[in-house]
Design an enzyme around this catalytic site. Structure first.
Site, PDB file in Angstrom:
ATOM      1  N   HIS A 247       0.849  -1.194   0.000  1.00 50.92           N
ATOM      2  CA  HIS A 247       0.000   0.000   0.000  1.00 50.92           C
ATOM      3  C   HIS A 247       0.883   1.243   0.000  1.00 50.92           C
ATOM      4  O   HIS A 247       1.921   1.268   0.653  1.00 50.92           O
ATOM      5  CB  HIS A 247      -0.930   0.030   1.228  1.00 50.92           C
ATOM      6  CG  HIS A 247      -2.097   0.930   1.025  1.00 50.92           C
ATOM      7  ND1 HIS A 247      -2.031   2.284   1.257  1.00 50.92           N
ATOM      8  CD2 HIS A 247      -3.344   0.669   0.563  1.00 50.92           C
ATOM      9  CE1 HIS A 247      -3.201   2.814   0.955  1.00 50.92           C
ATOM     10  NE2 HIS A 247      -4.014   1.871   0.534  1.00 50.92           N
ATOM     11  N   GLU A 300      -7.862  -4.818  -0.420  1.00 47.66           N
ATOM     12  CA  GLU A 300      -8.485  -5.492  -1.556  1.00 47.66           C
ATOM     13  C   GLU A 300      -8.393  -7.012  -1.458  1.00 47.66           C
ATOM     14  O   GLU A 300      -9.190  -7.719  -2.076  1.00 47.66           O
ATOM     15  CB  GLU A 300      -7.887  -4.955  -2.852  1.00 47.66           C
ATOM     16  CG  GLU A 300      -8.069  -3.444  -2.931  1.00 47.66           C
ATOM     17  CD  GLU A 300      -8.388  -2.910  -4.292  1.00 47.66           C
ATOM     18  OE1 GLU A 300      -8.111  -3.594  -5.278  1.00 47.66           O
ATOM     19  OE2 GLU A 300      -8.929  -1.804  -4.370  1.00 47.66           O
TER      20      GLU A 300
HETATM   21  N1  ACO Z   1       3.713  -7.828  -4.792  1.00 44.97           N
HETATM   22  C1  ACO Z   1       5.034  -7.915  -4.987  1.00 44.97           C
HETATM   23  N2  ACO Z   1       5.893  -6.879  -4.880  1.00 44.97           N
HETATM   24  C2  ACO Z   1       5.348  -5.688  -4.542  1.00 44.97           C
HETATM   25  C3  ACO Z   1       3.980  -5.512  -4.298  1.00 44.97           C
HETATM   26  C4  ACO Z   1       3.151  -6.655  -4.432  1.00 44.97           C
HETATM   27  N3  ACO Z   1       1.844  -6.571  -4.221  1.00 44.97           N
HETATM   28  N4  ACO Z   1       3.731  -4.226  -3.987  1.00 44.97           N
HETATM   29  C5  ACO Z   1       4.904  -3.582  -4.034  1.00 44.97           C
HETATM   30  N5  ACO Z   1       5.893  -4.474  -4.371  1.00 44.97           N
HETATM   31  C6  ACO Z   1       7.300  -4.205  -4.532  1.00 44.97           C
HETATM   32  C7  ACO Z   1       7.594  -3.592  -5.897  1.00 44.97           C
HETATM   33  O1  ACO Z   1       7.851  -4.595  -6.869  1.00 44.97           O
HETATM   34  C8  ACO Z   1       8.808  -2.765  -5.595  1.00 44.97           C
HETATM   35  O2  ACO Z   1       9.930  -3.621  -5.528  1.00 44.97           O
HETATM   36  P1  ACO Z   1      11.374  -3.128  -6.105  1.00 44.97           P
HETATM   37  O3  ACO Z   1      11.731  -1.931  -5.253  1.00 44.97           O
HETATM   38  O4  ACO Z   1      12.224  -4.311  -5.926  1.00 44.97           O
HETATM   39  O5  ACO Z   1      11.111  -2.748  -7.534  1.00 44.97           O
HETATM   40  C9  ACO Z   1       8.553  -2.259  -4.161  1.00 44.97           C
HETATM   41  O6  ACO Z   1       7.675  -3.210  -3.578  1.00 44.97           O
HETATM   42  C10 ACO Z   1       7.904  -0.895  -4.141  1.00 44.97           C
HETATM   43  O7  ACO Z   1       6.808  -0.879  -5.050  1.00 44.97           O
HETATM   44  P2  ACO Z   1       6.019   0.451  -5.401  1.00 44.97           P
HETATM   45  O8  ACO Z   1       5.206   0.223  -6.645  1.00 44.97           O
HETATM   46  O9  ACO Z   1       6.958   1.616  -5.389  1.00 44.97           O
HETATM   47  O10 ACO Z   1       5.089   0.574  -4.142  1.00 44.97           O
HETATM   48  P3  ACO Z   1       3.886   1.577  -3.962  1.00 44.97           P
HETATM   49  O11 ACO Z   1       3.809   1.833  -2.534  1.00 44.97           O
HETATM   50  O12 ACO Z   1       3.990   2.730  -4.879  1.00 44.97           O
HETATM   51  O13 ACO Z   1       2.668   0.678  -4.510  1.00 44.97           O
HETATM   52  C11 ACO Z   1       0.699  -0.486  -4.765  1.00 44.97           C
HETATM   53  C12 ACO Z   1       1.470   0.525  -3.911  1.00 44.97           C
HETATM   54  C13 ACO Z   1       0.483   0.096  -6.177  1.00 44.97           C
HETATM   55  C14 ACO Z   1      -0.660  -0.740  -4.138  1.00 44.97           C
HETATM   56  C15 ACO Z   1       1.507  -1.797  -4.859  1.00 44.97           C
HETATM   57  O14 ACO Z   1       1.807  -2.299  -3.573  1.00 44.97           O
HETATM   58  C16 ACO Z   1       0.822  -2.856  -5.705  1.00 44.97           C
HETATM   59  O15 ACO Z   1       0.963  -2.847  -6.942  1.00 44.97           O
HETATM   60  N6  ACO Z   1       0.049  -3.792  -5.059  1.00 44.97           N
HETATM   61  C17 ACO Z   1      -0.687  -4.785  -5.797  1.00 44.97           C
HETATM   62  C18 ACO Z   1      -2.005  -4.196  -6.332  1.00 44.97           C
HETATM   63  C19 ACO Z   1      -3.013  -3.940  -5.221  1.00 44.97           C
HETATM   64  O16 ACO Z   1      -3.165  -4.730  -4.296  1.00 44.97           O
HETATM   65  N7  ACO Z   1      -3.735  -2.801  -5.329  1.00 44.97           N
HETATM   66  C20 ACO Z   1      -4.753  -2.396  -4.341  1.00 44.97           C
HETATM   67  C21 ACO Z   1      -4.274  -1.274  -3.489  1.00 44.97           C
HETATM   68  S1  ACO Z   1      -5.481  -0.765  -2.256  1.00 44.97           S
HETATM   69  C22 ACO Z   1      -6.588   0.208  -3.108  1.00 44.97           C
HETATM   70  O17 ACO Z   1      -6.366   0.672  -4.175  1.00 44.97           O
HETATM   71  C23 ACO Z   1      -7.953   0.456  -2.507  1.00 44.97           C
END
Ligand code: ACO
Length: 361
Positions: A247, A300
């Site tokens: 998140h 989610e």
């Molecule tokens: N699975 C695996 N790796 C992840 C995940 C995940 N769900 N989420 C983040 N990471 C990793 C990324 O690959 C990245 O790794 P790296 O630094 O080695 O490249 C690191 O964590 C940081 O990722 P960011 O995209 O910068 O994290 P951010 O905080 O911006 O992203 C987000 C938040 C978009 C929700 C992300 O965690 C994600 O894509 N989750 C999966 C989709 C999801 O569950 N969405 C619902 C969110 S809640 C809502 O919208 C109501």
């Protein structure tokens, strides 16, 4: 300030009095009230009132069933297009030309109609082309019950509880992508329906509001593999994101995930056990992958399991999310109206220097 922040992470664009996600404490408060105090005590329509009016009453009114045509059964697309059209047909005035009280009434009317549009679009998606019977819908005592009656003609109490809890847990969360869009549109002085409609488009990708649609297939694949640990490891090795984890705001537990997990257990969710096992495996694998970046279960993941209790098909999850967000979006549209300032950030130009058109091939 000329610093470029990709994704605007950490950039404060507004002050808000609506919701406070407590990043490190793992809690969420609507107008100062912890959502733990709301679930099971108040209903979604009252929480809508808390967010928009700072009062549980009158809340969101019962909608007049949507009477117009133009539905396709693609519910997110219907919500986006039909809501905008209804606003024009009703002759809603521009936010810039009306009082706060008038805007509040427009939001109340448009949100109630929005939920009715979602129900009838979902009905069409089920292949049901019969006219909705308003007498059946009016038997419902709550928004969730009426929604299910309008959609399916019946409302199992367990389904009602699942939907109501899901809507309360997801109805507002500060400056997320869709709310930002609603505020940007409202800042131009648009009408309320246009601001709600534009927010829906921001839910069409899986990273915001769309993850539940991908969580259930993940749960089924994990169950089929018989080995959730190896299944999760293989996804991470392929560089895939685990839907329902991570998140932008929370570094501790997402409080909504905790509440929805409790509801899933209480309601005997059919996929509870497999979800529990997959969650444990995913958290262990994510900790191994990124020991310095806490990646916890987000709203989610357990939303998908709770919506499944109500037999909501995965592809309808973004539309269910949109219905709940009519509360948060409406509150922010009003707050934006009061701020009365066009949203217009800057972009730092990093393209080619000045050159002649003849240099382009
Ligand atoms: N699975 C695996 N790796 C992840 C995940 C995940 N769900 N989420 C983040 N990471 C990793 C990324 O690959 C990245 O790794 P790296 O630094 O080695 O490249 C690191 O964590 C940081 O990722 P960011 O995209 O910068 O994290 P951010 O905080 O911006 O992203 C987000 C938040 C978009 C929700 C992300 O965690 C994600 O894509 N989750 C999966 C989709 C999801 O569950 N969405 C619902 C969110 S809640 C809502 O919208 C109501």
């Amino acid at each position: 300030m000329n610093d470029f922040k990709p994704g605007l992470e950490g950039v404060v664009a507004f002050e808000t009095e609506i919701a406070e996600p407590d990043r490190d404490g793992g809690s969420l408060r609507y107008r100062g009230v912890d959502i733990e105090e709301l679930v099971g005590v108040y209903r979604f329509e009252q929480v809508w009132g808390l967010l928009v009016d700072e009062s549980f009453e009158p809340g969101l009114p019962a909608a007049a069933a949507y009477q117009g045509g133009g539905l396709t059964g693609n519910t997110p697309a219907d919500l986006q297009s039909v809501t905008a059209r209804v606003g024009a047909e009703w002759g809603l005035k521009k936010l810039i030309d009306i009082t706060d009280d008038e805007a509040r009434e427009d939001l109340r009317r448009a949100s109630a109609q929005f939920i009715s549009i979602a129900a009838q679009s979902a009905r069409l998606a089920d292949g049901n082309t019969d006219q909705v019977d308003p007498a059946v819908v009016s038997q419902g005592k709550t928004t969730a019950e009426r929604f299910l009656l309008e959609w399916r003609g019946e409302a199992d109490p367990k389904h009602v509880q699942a939907l109501d809890t899901y809507w309360i847990c997801t109805c507002e969360h500060g400056l997320n992508a869709s709310t930002f869009v609603a505020r940007i549109t409202a800042s131009t002085g648009s009408d309320c329906a246009a601001a709600l409609s534009s927010a829906v488009g921001a839910l069409s990708g899986p990273l915001h509001g769309g993850a539940p649609a991908r969580v259930l297939p993940m749960l089924d694949a994990a169950a089929e593999s018989g080995d959730p640990e190896s299944y999760v490891e293989s996804l991470i090795e392929k560089g895939e994101r685990l839907m329902g984890f991570g998140h932008r705001v929370y570094r501790a537990e997402d409080p909504r995930a905790r509440l929805l997990k409790g509801t899933a257990k209480e309601l005997g969710a059919p996929r509870y056990d497999v979800a529990y096992k997959l969650e444990q495996a995913a958290l262990a694998a994510l900790r191994k992958k990124s020991p310095d970046r806490p990646l916890e279960t987000n709203v989610e993941f357990w939303s998908a399991v709770v919506l499944d209790v109500a037999d909501v098909p995965p592809q309808l999850a973004p539309a269910m999310f949109a219905c709940s967000r009519t509360a948060g979006w409406s509150a922010h549209i009003l707050e934006q109206k009061k701020l009365n300032r066009l949203v217009r950030p800057s972009a730092k130009y990093v393209g080619p220097g000045t050159r002649s058109a003849s240099s382009i091939g």
